[in-house]
Design an enzyme around this catalytic site. Structure first.
Site, PDB file in Angstrom:
ATOM      1  N   TYR A  21      -3.095  -0.408  10.465  1.00  0.00           N
ATOM      2  CA  TYR A  21      -3.076  -0.785   9.048  1.00  0.00           C
ATOM      3  C   TYR A  21      -1.727  -0.396   8.429  1.00  0.00           C
ATOM      4  O   TYR A  21      -1.121  -1.179   7.688  1.00  0.00           O
ATOM      5  CB  TYR A  21      -4.215  -0.093   8.304  1.00  0.00           C
ATOM      6  N   SER A  80       0.845  -1.190   0.000  1.00  0.00           N
ATOM      7  CA  SER A  80       0.000   0.000   0.000  1.00  0.00           C
ATOM      8  C   SER A  80       0.878   1.236   0.000  1.00  0.00           C
ATOM      9  O   SER A  80       2.057   1.174   0.379  1.00  0.00           O
ATOM     10  CB  SER A  80      -0.892   0.006   1.246  1.00  0.00           C
TER      11      SER A  80
END
Length: 253
Positions: A157, A144
């Protein structure tokens, strides 16, 4: 263009019943690869397989929970024994949970760790055992933009995606000598089900468009080219790399 040809190869894409995983599976098939769809819900996988149709390379399904290490190992070993080789693995399954760090529930942190990190280890290891025997294989982990950056409300996250980036380096370090290429794709902000709450927030979308040099959300089909590259002979000497596909957001202050 033969460098990018995937004919005769088979790709397992975890979490491929929707979103990025669905798009990547479809894109790999368009480049000639057989695809193996994965998720926990067999009926949902069957519906997705039917959507793909019968024209083109084979589409198969393999239902298992990526967070269950024993199930992962048994499912992949069984598939290899009865159906054939998995030449390409795309570790796409993942989840998100947003809340301020001081209020972040411990159980959600553990769930993020299992879904976003432990699954990459478990599925990667199970597939790599067979790839090592064949002296060839491609592993692509979905990282990500949060592998490199952070923003409020998603610290755990961010931690998991940082771990994916480093686990990718570790995979390459251990397995390159066996003929494997292990890399990651780091999407920026894409219009996906995982980001539905942000996409529908006018204030966030306006901020994102100003913050991103490309001035817009990414569309999931824009990840397909990177995946085909990292799955193909074109990336035969690319290893341990994280490829950011983010409209320039990680390059700009």
């Amino acid at each position: 263009m033969d460098l990018f040809e995937l004919g005769g190869r088979r790709a397992l894409v975890t979490g491929s019943s929707q979103g990025i995983g669905h798009a990547l599976a479809k894109g790999l098939r368009s480049a000639g690869a057989e695809v193996v769809l994965n998720g926990r819900d067999q009926e949902k996988l069957n519906r997705v397989a039917a959507e793909f149709g019968t024209q083109g390379p084979a589409v198969q399904t393999l239902a298992f929970d990526v967070t269950d290490h024993a199930m992962v190992r048994a499912s992949i070993d069984g598939f290899e024994a009865t159906t054939g080789a998995i030449d390409i693995l795309v570790n796409n399954a993942g989840m998100q949970f947003r809340t301020p760090l001081e209020d972040f529930p411990s159980e959600q942190f553990q769930k993020l760790l299992q879904t976003n990190v432990a699954s990459v280890f478990s599925v990667g290891q199970a597939c790599a055992r067979h790839m090592i025997t064949r002296k060839a294989g491609k592993i692509i982990n979905i990282a990500s933009v949060q592998t490199a950056l952070a923003r409020p409300g998603i610290a755990p996250y961010t931690a998991t995606k940082g771990a994916v980036g480093n686990l990718t380096k570790g995979m390459a370090t251990d397995w390159a000598k066996h003929g494997l290429q292990c890399n990651a794709i780091a999407p920026g902000y894409f219009d996906t089900p995982l980001n539905a709450a942000l996409v529908s927030d006018p204030e966030f979308s306006a901020w994102l468009k100003k913050r991103t040099p490309a001035g817009r959300w990414g569309q999931i089909d824009e990840l397909v080219g990177a995946c085909i590259f990292l799955s193909s002979h074109a990336s035969s000497f690319v290893n341990g790399h994280t490829l950011y596909v983010d409209g320039g957001i990680s390059a700009s202050l």
